[in-house]
Design a protein around this motif. Sequence first.
Motif, mmCIF file in Angstrom:
data_model
loop_
_atom_site.group_PDB
_atom_site.id
_atom_site.type_symbol
_atom_site.label_atom_id
_atom_site.label_comp_id
_atom_site.label_asym_id
_atom_site.label_seq_id
_atom_site.Cartn_x
_atom_site.Cartn_y
_atom_site.Cartn_z
ATOM 1 N N GLY A 1 -34.757 -39.420 50.781
ATOM 2 C CA GLY A 1 -34.918 -37.938 50.994
ATOM 3 C C GLY A 1 -33.896 -37.139 50.108
ATOM 4 O O GLY A 1 -33.747 -35.976 50.090
ATOM 5 N N VAL A 2 -33.430 -37.854 49.040
ATOM 6 C CA VAL A 2 -32.586 -37.070 47.753
ATOM 7 C C VAL A 2 -33.675 -36.082 46.922
ATOM 8 O O VAL A 2 -34.631 -36.566 46.413
ATOM 9 C CB VAL A 2 -31.998 -37.956 46.751
ATOM 10 C CG1 VAL A 2 -30.990 -37.131 45.855
ATOM 11 C CG2 VAL A 2 -31.196 -38.915 47.888
ATOM 12 N N ILE A 3 -33.391 -34.773 46.921
ATOM 13 C CA ILE A 3 -34.153 -33.874 46.291
ATOM 14 C C ILE A 3 -33.350 -33.014 45.412
ATOM 15 O O ILE A 3 -32.179 -32.636 45.551
ATOM 16 C CB ILE A 3 -35.058 -32.895 47.077
ATOM 17 C CG1 ILE A 3 -34.026 -32.153 48.047
ATOM 18 C CG2 ILE A 3 -36.025 -33.851 48.073
ATOM 19 C CD1 ILE A 3 -35.233 -31.220 49.148
ATOM 20 N N ASP A 4 -33.967 -32.197 44.658
ATOM 21 C CA ASP A 4 -33.499 -31.393 43.403
ATOM 22 C C ASP A 4 -34.528 -30.119 43.233
ATOM 23 O O ASP A 4 -35.538 -30.279 43.171
ATOM 24 C CB ASP A 4 -33.446 -31.941 42.200
ATOM 25 C CG ASP A 4 -32.168 -31.193 41.204
ATOM 26 O OD1 ASP A 4 -31.393 -30.461 41.742
ATOM 27 O OD2 ASP A 4 -32.512 -31.595 40.034
ATOM 28 N N ILE A 5 -34.115 -28.864 43.527
ATOM 29 C CA ILE A 5 -34.725 -27.722 43.733
ATOM 30 C C ILE A 5 -34.629 -26.791 42.740
ATOM 31 O O ILE A 5 -33.431 -26.186 42.519
ATOM 32 C CB ILE A 5 -34.494 -26.926 45.123
ATOM 33 C CG1 ILE A 5 -34.617 -28.008 46.215
ATOM 34 C CG2 ILE A 5 -35.400 -25.787 45.464
ATOM 35 C CD1 ILE A 5 -33.900 -27.405 47.701
ATOM 36 N N TYR A 6 -35.554 -26.055 42.079
ATOM 37 C CA TYR A 6 -35.594 -25.141 41.070
ATOM 38 C C TYR A 6 -36.501 -23.983 41.285
ATOM 39 O O TYR A 6 -37.630 -24.247 41.658
ATOM 40 C CB TYR A 6 -35.952 -25.748 39.836
ATOM 41 C CG TYR A 6 -34.975 -26.741 39.258
ATOM 42 C CD1 TYR A 6 -33.984 -26.399 38.138
ATOM 43 C CD2 TYR A 6 -34.989 -28.045 39.648
ATOM 44 C CE1 TYR A 6 -33.213 -27.506 37.727
ATOM 45 C CE2 TYR A 6 -34.175 -29.107 39.425
ATOM 46 C CZ TYR A 6 -33.200 -28.670 38.279
ATOM 47 O OH TYR A 6 -32.253 -29.552 37.967
ATOM 48 N N PRO B 1 -36.284 -38.416 58.166
ATOM 49 C CA PRO B 1 -35.334 -37.929 59.186
ATOM 50 C C PRO B 1 -34.303 -36.916 58.598
ATOM 51 O O PRO B 1 -33.794 -36.235 59.325
ATOM 52 C CB PRO B 1 -34.795 -39.061 59.900
ATOM 53 C CG PRO B 1 -34.709 -39.939 58.988
ATOM 54 C CD PRO B 1 -36.024 -39.891 57.740
ATOM 55 N N GLU B 2 -34.131 -36.999 57.080
ATOM 56 C CA GLU B 2 -33.204 -36.354 56.486
ATOM 57 C C GLU B 2 -33.377 -36.288 54.865
ATOM 58 O O GLU B 2 -33.828 -36.992 54.225
ATOM 59 C CB GLU B 2 -31.734 -37.086 56.626
ATOM 60 C CG GLU B 2 -30.567 -36.271 56.087
ATOM 61 C CD GLU B 2 -29.268 -37.085 56.284
ATOM 62 O OE1 GLU B 2 -28.355 -36.752 57.024
ATOM 63 O OE2 GLU B 2 -28.860 -37.992 55.467
ATOM 64 N N LEU B 3 -33.106 -34.872 54.700
ATOM 65 C CA LEU B 3 -33.075 -34.626 53.184
ATOM 66 C C LEU B 3 -31.523 -34.559 52.824
ATOM 67 O O LEU B 3 -30.826 -34.056 53.519
ATOM 68 C CB LEU B 3 -33.720 -33.332 52.912
ATOM 69 C CG LEU B 3 -35.346 -33.390 53.148
ATOM 70 C CD1 LEU B 3 -35.845 -31.820 53.072
ATOM 71 C CD2 LEU B 3 -36.192 -34.303 52.434
ATOM 72 N N VAL B 4 -31.437 -34.988 51.469
ATOM 73 C CA VAL B 4 -29.843 -34.956 50.531
ATOM 74 C C VAL B 4 -30.157 -33.667 49.504
ATOM 75 O O VAL B 4 -30.880 -34.046 48.818
ATOM 76 C CB VAL B 4 -29.558 -36.256 50.222
ATOM 77 C CG1 VAL B 4 -28.063 -36.057 49.782
ATOM 78 C CG2 VAL B 4 -29.522 -37.555 51.471
ATOM 79 N N THR B 5 -29.560 -32.702 49.981
ATOM 80 C CA THR B 5 -29.445 -31.801 48.989
ATOM 81 C C THR B 5 -28.046 -31.488 48.200
ATOM 82 O O THR B 5 -27.265 -31.953 48.967
ATOM 83 C CB THR B 5 -29.927 -30.438 49.550
ATOM 84 O OG1 THR B 5 -28.775 -29.877 50.389
ATOM 85 C CG2 THR B 5 -31.102 -30.420 50.281
ATOM 86 N N PRO B 6 -27.914 -30.857 47.169
ATOM 87 C CA PRO B 6 -26.712 -30.532 46.752
ATOM 88 C C PRO B 6 -25.691 -29.639 47.719
ATOM 89 O O PRO B 6 -24.528 -29.999 47.749
ATOM 90 C CB PRO B 6 -26.755 -29.628 45.324
ATOM 91 C CG PRO B 6 -28.113 -30.322 44.930
ATOM 92 C CD PRO B 6 -28.817 -30.502 46.199
#
Length: 224
Positions: A57-62, A85-90
């Motif tokens: 769930g590693v994501i990058d948002i713009y 079950p989880e996202l990994v955000t900065p």
Amino acid sequence: MTDYDVLRVFCAPNGGYGNELGVVREGSVLPDRDERQAFAGKLGFSETVFVDDPERGVIDIYTPTLRLPFAGHPCVGTAWLLDVPELVTPAGPVGARLDGEFSWIEARAEWAPPRTLRQYASAAEVDDLPVPPKGEWIYAWAWEDEPAGRVRARAFPGRDDGIDEDEATGAAAILLTDLLGRALNITQGAGSQILTAPQPYGWVEIGGRVVLEREPERQPHFTR
């Protein structure tokens, strides 16, 4: 060519409204931040997500003009799409769950970018607001039914990226929930629905309905 899904997040009970979200499931096709920023600008959604690891769930948002360490509606939508079950955000790990028709995430208010939360006397006043001048990110809100926790809201990002009003904004709803310290049922924009609830130790849960609007094979492609 870069494929992407389009979701609508925080839809109304009938599946209408909601805020559009672009999701590039294979973020490795655009590994560079400048490329991702340019692509998000081309798509023109309020946010676009690049998935760097679908299993973790590693994501990058713009947005069309800047990178965000966290944002509410992208996390709610991407959690639903990836079913993780989880996202990994900065900003940090974001818990996620599906509960019937709703996709929920759990995040901290301090992760949300600064917003001006401006209360009005009635929902009608919020409905009648013109788009304010650029420069200040304003979340305009009023009680529709205070005992029931029902809120009317509109969001004005105040940026020069072509988005005068945001249809549904999770981060602002998290800030409002943290401020009021109670569960909310928010109607935002033209008719989107956002549900929130404060949790122990400074966390806030936020949820909504998600609809898959378009899949990659049905969309036009942009070249890198």
